[in-house]
Design an enzyme around this catalytic site. Structure first.
Site, PDB file in Angstrom:
ATOM      1  N   CYS A 250       5.512   6.753   1.784  1.00 19.54           N
ATOM      2  CA  CYS A 250       5.622   5.672   2.763  1.00 19.54           C
ATOM      3  C   CYS A 250       6.586   6.020   3.893  1.00 19.54           C
ATOM      4  CB  CYS A 250       6.079   4.402   2.068  1.00 19.54           C
ATOM      5  SG  CYS A 250       7.699   4.570   1.327  1.00 19.54           S
TER       6      CYS A 250
ATOM      7  N   GLU B 266      -1.515   3.047   9.578  1.00 20.39           N
ATOM      8  CA  GLU B 266      -0.990   3.943   8.538  1.00 20.39           C
ATOM      9  C   GLU B 266      -2.166   4.677   7.898  1.00 20.39           C
ATOM     10  OE1 GLU B 266       0.325   2.266   4.761  1.00 20.39           O
ATOM     11  OE2 GLU B 266       2.117   3.514   4.870  1.00 20.39           O
TER      12      GLU B 266
ATOM     13  N   GLU C 177       8.515  -3.804  -0.477  1.00 19.83           N
ATOM     14  CA  GLU C 177       8.624  -2.503   0.198  1.00 19.83           C
ATOM     15  C   GLU C 177       7.205  -2.113   0.580  1.00 19.83           C
ATOM     16  OE1 GLU C 177      10.869   0.097  -2.415  1.00 19.83           O
ATOM     17  OE2 GLU C 177      12.576  -1.247  -2.383  1.00 19.83           O
TER      18      GLU C 177
ATOM     19  N   LYS D 274       3.120  -4.064 -13.585  1.00 21.74           N
ATOM     20  CA  LYS D 274       1.731  -3.650 -13.380  1.00 21.74           C
ATOM     21  C   LYS D 274       1.730  -2.403 -12.510  1.00 21.74           C
ATOM     22  CE  LYS D 274      -1.635  -4.092 -10.640  1.00 21.74           C
ATOM     23  NZ  LYS D 274      -2.233  -2.758 -10.857  1.00 21.74           N
TER      24      LYS D 274
END
Ligand code: NAD
Ligand code: 6OD
Length: 498
Positions: free
Chosen positions: A300, A402, A266, A190
């Site tokens: 990231c 973040e 992750e 997906k």
């Protein structure tokens, strides 16, 4: 025009379907959603949303392929197919490049060097790994003196759910599909709802190289109460590998708990860059600028917190400001473009909300903090300015959360211990970049920083044989080289009495 991206009957919009059991199929409920061009803000494609029934069909196709033709292939035959997939991606390089840049808005110059080549390389590296993996063996003594031999066999887990984000769509998806298939599993993927194109295009490649139907399936849709959740809840899924936000990882983990399915995660990061006075200043500035602004800050591994030794603080801040202001913001196909738009309106709003917040909290805005002036043709695109702040306290949300945009906060430090303490003062633990010419210091500091990946005098330099993953809330498990095999295979022990 490719078969998956056929022109919709009544418009010029591209139509992106699901890829199930080797065929492109429409949503069984005829549900679609828009895919928006980040450069113009306009719809350029409609995407078929996979329903629960479609997810079920994809998982069943994957299970059938696993038990059928795919499961019977020799390792050699399997890896030869993976090599062909890599070669075919390279042959269709420009199509992948255009599709990736149209979905994400990223510069061609970036995708040409990173995203697309890695899309191909991710198949080759794991084909090589699986061909060369040793197995452990222990000879044991037994009371009758004859002994026994214990040896390990690595076998695939079955059907793997692969859920991927929008920032490096082809790279991050193939980073998981490559090892999953190399190990003999089948996959249901997906991709992010923002970036379905290259993952769906990969279905064509699979058919072209003769991959058995059902080995690689793609279902498009959203996360919560949609395709992603249907997939992670599906009892036919044997393990889930996910890249995305930490909060999404938490939701997926709850579904994985039902049936005790293994996960590889992750997740997010709030990475620190540590710049020591003994660094090579040009190298530190160049590398830090890349780690902050590349891919419009949507990496990231990117640096959002920069800590600089006080004696070089002013020089470093001025140097990074000059680099930010020298960046060419523009459309992906322009070779001069260093930074494109953000991926979506929603992501831009999130980043701009942090720009406003920083201002309200009294940050010193070294540069940026707003929306750049763009030509009328692209004025509705999702542009933001590269931004640098100083002067905020360490408990500020700008330093704790973040942001995932082209921005960083720079703070001075006085001692090595203080730099380490500041770097570790976060719930995340993905990556760090250390800039110093003192190798002993680099090693000493690297050992104390609580992250999965440390770069010294470089950033995002990848050897795919090495371990990759996050500490703390940045992930679970490690992928890369033989470490991927830990997740994508079940290690079984055979004890053979001699
Ligand atoms: P996201 O978590 O919002 O979405 C990632 C994927 O998960 C998408 O396909 C989404 O549709 C799906 N999803 C969302 N909710 C779900 C649910 N409840 N169940 C199942 N699937 C669901 O992440 P994003 O916004 O696409 O990507 C940005 C984030 O990804 C950042 O936090 C970034 O740090 C992280 N990221 C981490 C790495 C890494 O290697 N650690 C790499 C890239 C991105
Ligand atoms: O290089 C890789 O293998 C990898 N997983 C990179 C992740 C980048 C995050 O945005």
């Amino acid at each position: 025009m490719s078969s998956q991206a056929s022109s919709a009957a009544q418009s010029t919009l591209i139509e992106i379907k699901n890829f199930i059991d080797g065929r492109y199929v429409a949503s069984s409920a005829n549900k679609t959603f828009d895919n928006i061009d980040p450069v113009t803000g306009e719809v350029f494609a409609i995407v078929h949303e996979a329903t629960e029934q479609d997810v079920d069909a994809a998982v069943n196709a994957a299970a059938d392929a696993y038990r059928g033709e795919w499961g019977r292939l020799t390792v050699d035959a399997r890896v030869n197919l993976l090599y062909k997939v890599a070669d075919r991606i390279n042959e269709r390089f420009d199509e992948f490049l255009e599709a990736e840049c149209r979905d994400t808005g990223k510069p061609y110059s970036l995708a040409r060097h990173i995203d697309i080549p890695r899309g191909a390389a991710n198949f080759k590296i794991f084909a090589d790994v699986i061909r060369n993996v040793p197995t452990e063996a222990f000879r044991m003594e037994t009371p009758d003196g004859a002994g026994a031999l214990n040896y390990g066999v690595r076998l695939p887990k079955g059907v793997i759910a692969v859920i991927s984000p929008w920032n490096l769509p082809l790279l991050l998806m193939t980073w998981k599909v490559g090892p999953a298939l190399a190990c003999g599993n089948t996959v249901v993927v997906k991709p992010s709802e923002e970036t379905p194109s290259t993952t769906t295009l990969l279905g064509e490649v699979m058919n072209e190289v003769g991959m058995p139907a059902g080995v690689f399936n793609v279902i498009n849709g959203f996360g919560t109460d949609s395709t992603g959740e249907y997939l992670t809840r599906h009892p036919g899924i044997d393990a889930i590998t996910f890249t995305g936000e930490t909060v999404t990882g938490t939701a997926i983990m709850k579904n994985a708990a039902v049936g005790i399915r293994d996960v590889s995660f992750e997740l997010g990061g709030k990475n620190a860059g540590l710049v020591f006075a003994d660094c090579d200043m040009e190298q530190a500035l160049e590398g830090t600028a890349r780690s902050v602004f590349a891919n419009c800050g949507q990496v990231c591994l990117g640096t959002e917190r920069v800590y600089v030794e006080r004696s070089i603080f002013d020089e470093f801040v001025a140097g990074l400001k000059a680099r930010a202001e020298g960046m060419t913001i523009g459309i992906p196909s322009d070779e001069a473009t260093g930074m494109g738009p953000m991926v979506s309106r929603q992501q831009r709003e999130k980043v701009l909300s942090y720009y406003d917040r920083a201002r309200e909290l009294g940050a010193t805005i070294i540069t940026g903090g707003g929306i750049p002036d763009m030509p009328p043709a692209v004025a509705d695109g999702f542009w933001v300015e590269p931004t640098i702040w100083t002067g905020l306290p360490e408990d500020s949300p700008i330093i704790k959360e973040e942001i995932f945009g082209p921005c960083c906060h720079i703070q001075p430090f006085d001692t090595e211990d203080e730099a380490i303490r500041l770097a570790n003062d976060t719930r995340y633990g993905l990556a760090t970049a250390i800039w110093t010419t003192n190798a002993s210091r680099a090693h000493r500091v690297a050992e104390k920083i609580e992250v999965g990946i440390t770069w010294v005098n470089c950033w995002f330099l990848r050897d795919l044989r090495t371990s990759f993953g996050g500490a703390k809330q940045s992930g679970i498990g490690r992928e890369g080289g033989v470490h991927s095999l830990e997740f994508y295979t079940e290690l079984r022990n055979v004890c053979l009495k001699l």
